[in-house]
Design a protein around this motif. Structure first.
Motif, mmCIF file in Angstrom:
data_model
loop_
_atom_site.group_PDB
_atom_site.id
_atom_site.type_symbol
_atom_site.label_atom_id
_atom_site.label_comp_id
_atom_site.label_asym_id
_atom_site.label_seq_id
_atom_site.Cartn_x
_atom_site.Cartn_y
_atom_site.Cartn_z
ATOM 1 N N THR A 104 -12.903 -8.496 2.309
ATOM 2 C CA THR A 104 -11.860 -7.596 2.784
ATOM 3 C C THR A 104 -12.447 -6.207 2.947
ATOM 4 O OG1 THR A 104 -10.134 -8.842 1.623
ATOM 5 C CG2 THR A 104 -9.589 -6.592 2.316
ATOM 6 N N GLU A 106 -11.886 -1.997 3.859
ATOM 7 C CA GLU A 106 -10.844 -1.022 3.541
ATOM 8 C C GLU A 106 -9.884 -0.830 4.706
ATOM 9 O OE1 GLU A 106 -12.791 2.747 2.669
ATOM 10 O OE2 GLU A 106 -12.620 3.303 4.773
ATOM 11 N N ASP A 107 -10.291 -1.269 5.913
ATOM 12 C CA ASP A 107 -9.405 -1.177 7.071
ATOM 13 C C ASP A 107 -8.512 -2.400 7.216
ATOM 14 O OD1 ASP A 107 -11.413 -2.974 7.684
ATOM 15 O OD2 ASP A 107 -11.678 -2.274 9.746
ATOM 16 N N ARG A 195 -17.778 1.592 6.813
ATOM 17 C CA ARG A 195 -16.592 2.442 6.698
ATOM 18 C C ARG A 195 -16.433 2.880 5.247
ATOM 19 N NH1 ARG A 195 -15.390 -1.732 10.142
ATOM 20 N NH2 ARG A 195 -14.696 -1.123 12.240
ATOM 21 N N TYR A 196 -16.012 4.119 5.075
ATOM 22 C CA TYR A 196 -15.736 4.598 3.726
ATOM 23 C C TYR A 196 -14.713 5.714 3.807
ATOM 24 C CZ TYR A 196 -16.384 5.647 -1.191
ATOM 25 O OH TYR A 196 -16.171 5.802 -2.532
ATOM 26 N N PHE A 332 -15.288 -6.740 -1.442
ATOM 27 C CA PHE A 332 -14.620 -5.575 -0.869
ATOM 28 C C PHE A 332 -15.678 -4.542 -0.568
ATOM 29 C CE2 PHE A 332 -12.864 -1.308 -1.353
ATOM 30 C CZ PHE A 332 -11.752 -1.354 -0.515
ATOM 31 N N ASP A 333 -15.538 -3.876 0.575
ATOM 32 C CA ASP A 333 -16.457 -2.789 0.896
ATOM 33 C C ASP A 333 -15.648 -1.580 1.334
ATOM 34 O OD1 ASP A 333 -19.485 -2.267 1.218
ATOM 35 O OD2 ASP A 333 -18.603 -1.359 3.013
ATOM 36 N N GLY A 334 -15.975 -0.434 0.731
ATOM 37 C CA GLY A 334 -15.280 0.779 1.101
ATOM 38 C C GLY A 334 -14.862 1.563 -0.121
ATOM 39 N N ASN A 335 -13.934 2.479 0.095
ATOM 40 C CA ASN A 335 -13.407 3.332 -0.960
ATOM 41 C C ASN A 335 -12.292 2.591 -1.696
ATOM 42 O OD1 ASN A 335 -11.996 5.281 -2.468
ATOM 43 N ND2 ASN A 335 -12.474 6.909 -1.015
ATOM 44 N N PRO A 336 -12.413 2.401 -3.008
ATOM 45 C CA PRO A 336 -11.395 1.632 -3.722
ATOM 46 C C PRO A 336 -10.039 2.322 -3.804
ATOM 47 C CG PRO A 336 -12.909 2.639 -5.271
ATOM 48 C CD PRO A 336 -13.482 2.880 -3.900
ATOM 49 N N TYR A 338 -8.705 3.725 -0.976
ATOM 50 C CA TYR A 338 -8.269 3.871 0.414
ATOM 51 C C TYR A 338 -7.786 2.520 0.919
ATOM 52 C CZ TYR A 338 -8.232 4.977 5.358
ATOM 53 O OH TYR A 338 -7.835 5.171 6.652
ATOM 54 N N ALA A 343 -5.333 0.125 -3.767
ATOM 55 C CA ALA A 343 -5.968 -0.811 -2.828
ATOM 56 C C ALA A 343 -6.501 -2.064 -3.520
ATOM 57 C CB ALA A 343 -7.089 -0.102 -2.073
#
Length: 651
Positions: A104, A106-107, A195-196, A332-336, A338, A343
């Motif tokens: 998943t 972050e978008d 993405r972050y 999961f990849d991104g800002n936790p 966001y 999230a």
């Protein structure tokens, strides 16, 4: 005595893998009626324990007759010297349409791979590498976000007999080159961006700089994660699909190799220079992770395991091995935080997460954000929460049980990149005690030493391991005589592994000793549980013409650590807001965005030893109001006074 916050109910305790293992041993004449006796046996008969675990975990491969060669040698002991096995064969033992990996972003992007899809992707990767001429031990490097392709790349590299290494795309080119430049990979697999925090980061320029510094790379494989065609225009580039397409349908073939065959290369934090390249063997990783997943985490085939990590942290490697147990990995990849602070709890509900792995810093941040997941989310399937990266403070234990879930096994775990595993973990049969790590790792003779190398109880000291264990590094890359390896772990206490954690062993009446870890005993920066060495900061800051030299420490602050950078400016220069921003930018872009200093302070001098080395530990002690050891070793001890009672450090 620490307060007990949770106990497993009798039904749950009776159904654990740990209890099943004890009963399995009992049926074979090894009496271990409780967890305490199991731990004692596991460290008294090291060879017997790891042999039993091989059989209980059903490791695929030839075990051989000898469990341990040179058992008294530290270093020098060898586990299963006659063994032949494949990490990939064990990890991919399960087939079918059940989900193996669910990613998943972050978008909201969701990508699921079944067991069969993972096997097919891995087979194609391995075949592509063989077609490229990959030889045993050749390196394949990945510069990827936390997506399924990274897992296929790791397993496929091992299936073909190669050695894997990885870094996350938020590392700048110089940080990547400091790592991959030492191991000379033949193939680089990179994403076109990531993405972050709702922002899009394009990687083409960084990849171009990395490729310019990696003359060894013969093939650049681009995973089109954000759809930036600029990365595909780079020399030697091909898309993941184009690279694997000719090999779709290839049979899944494995190279069974010696127990210590290099599986992957991880990296130290680089405190005193470029990061050390830590080589881990396939057999040691399989066995150590089997003990931690099956016995300490109680991982089962119907579990859905999540760990918030990147490809630059050893917990990514740790989670991959959970596929051997048949579990589904949730990535999961991104800002936790966001697009909202909840999230990851949204993800837990949506995907039926059963094991939630994260850091102490994340739990603290959730608390400070005022979240009450217990009230806002169902969390019906969640039964275990793991925390590592930095010590989990007692108040965070309270928060988890008060605001996340009452019926939950919370396991604070601790280990490191050096062992790609843990020295202390959870106990699925026992209680959770406030502020404690539940037990010492099975098969690891963990003790606490004082400065004279004597075991201590009732006070803090250095965490050590008295006997060999399978996931000790095989070697350091580029260390042919093993001198750096011995200096890293065995110099302080000859013949004993010294790990660099400051902790205390707490005895309990049930015989299971817990641990309280209060931090690292070295100078590694560790904000939010993400480690980086001071030398990596210096290499970036000192490229700025205004900076003469710098010193960086981690300051204890609000139950975590914040990075504080001291700079000595060149004559005539002024530390204004513009220079501070340039310093932060060069660290963010070229080292790590997670280690941008919270405070940047100008000082007229920096203390150093008589041999010219700057003294981070002495400055850190002064900042925290602690006495400084070995002042006589300093060439300019008067400089320490410059760091005492600085007003900015109280803000």
């Amino acid at each position: 005595m620490s307060e007990i916050l949770w106990r497993p109910d009798p039904v749950r305790a009776a159904a654990t893998n740990l209890r099943a293992f004890r009963l399995w041993l009992g049926a074979r004449g090894i009496a271990v009626p409780d967890v305490a006796s199991l731990w004692r046996w596991s460290v008294e008969d090291i060879g017997g324990f790891w042999t039993a675990l091989w059989d209980f975990a059903r490791i695929i491969g030839h075990k051989g007759d000898a469990a341990l060669e040179n058992p008294e040698a530290m270093p020098g002991a060898r586990f299963f010297p006659e063994a032949r096995l494949s990490y990939a064969e064990n990890i991919l033992r399960h087939a079918g349409e059940k989900e193996a990996i669910v990613f998943t972003g972050e978008d909201g992007q969701r990508l699921a791979w079944s067991r069969d899809r993972l096997r097919a992707e891995t087979a194609a990767v391995a075949a592509a590498l063989r077609a490229h001429g990959l030889r045993l031990g050749d390196r394949v490097a990945a510069y990827l976000p936390n997506i399924p392709h990274g897992i296929a790349a790791l397993i496929g590299t091992n299936a073909a007999g190669g050695t894997f290494s990885s870094a996350s795309p938020d590392f700048g080119p110089s940080g990547v080159l400091d790592r991959f430049g030492q191991i000379a990979p033949r193939v680089l697999i990179a994403a076109d961006g990531y993405r972050y925090g709702g922002k899009l980061f394009r990687n083409a320029a960084k990849i171009a700089e990395i490729m310019a510094g990696l003359r060894s790379v013969e093939r650049l494989v681009i995973v089109p994660f954000i759809g930036d065609d600029a990365a595909l225009a780079l020399p030697k580039a091909v898309t993941w699909e184009a690279w694997t397409e000719p090999h779709r349908g290839a049979p899944l073939a494995f190279e069974r190799l010696p127990f210590d065959h290099p599986l992957y290369i991880l990296y130290s934090s680089g405190t005193t220079g470029k990061p050390k390249c830590i080589v881990h063997g396939a057999g040691g990783v399989l066995l150590k992770h089997a003990s931690e997943h099956l016995l300490h985490t109680d991982l089962k085939p119907d579990d859905r395991l999540f760990y918030f990590t990147t490809l630059g942290w050893m917990m990514w490697n740790w989670q991959v091995s959970a596929l051997m147990a048949g579990a589904t990995l949730l990535l999961f990849d991104g800002n936790p935080f966001y697009p909202s602070a909840s999230a990851l709890f949204d993800l837990a509900d949506r995907e039926g997460m059963t094991i939630f792995g994260t850091s102490a810093k994340y739990i603290d941040s959730v608390a400070k954000a005022g979240l009450k997941p217990r009230a806002s989310h169902r969390l019906e399937s969640l039964r275990t929460m793991l925390s590592t990266g930095s010590p989990l403070i007692p108040e965070s234990f309270d928060f988890v049980y008060r605001e996340i879930k009452e019926d939950l096994l919370l396991a604070s775990i601790s280990g490191g990149t050096d062992i790609v595993g843990c020295f202390a973990l959870g106990n699925p049969e026992g209680p959770v005690r406030r502020g404690e790590l539940a037990m010492r790792a099975l098969g690891c003779a963990v003790e606490v030493f004082d400065e004279a190398g004597r075991p201590v109880r009732g006070r803090k000291g250095e965490l050590v391991c008295l006997k060999p264990f399978p996931s000790m590094p095989v070697c350091f890359w580029g260390d042919p005589d093993g001198a750096r390896y011995r200096a890293a772990y065995f110099e302080r206490y000859p013949g004993v592994w010294h790990h660099g954690d400051w902790c205390e062993i707490i005895e309990h009446e049930d015989g299971v000793a817990g641990l309280v870890i209060t931090g690292r005993s070295d100078a590694v920066l560790n904000p939010g549980g993400v480690r980086i060495g001071t030398a990596e900061i210096y290499r970036q800051v000192e490229t700025l013409p205004e900076i003469q030299e710098a010193l960086v420490i981690g300051q204890e602050w609000e139950n975590d650590v914040r990075v504080v950078l001291f700079v000595r400016l060149k004559e005539g220069q002024v530390l204004d807001d513009a220079l501070r921003e340039r310093i932060r930018r060069v660290i963010r872009d070229n080292a790590s965005p997670r280690h941008v200093p919270a405070k940047i302070i100008a000082v007229p001098d920096i203390p150093r030893t008589r041999s010219g080395k700057i003294t981070e530990l002495a400055v850190r002690d002064v900042v925290h109001g602690r006495p400084v050891k070995n002042v006589e070793a300093l060439a300019n001890p008067e400089a320490l006074e410059l760091f005492r009672a600085i007003p900015e450090l109280a803000e």
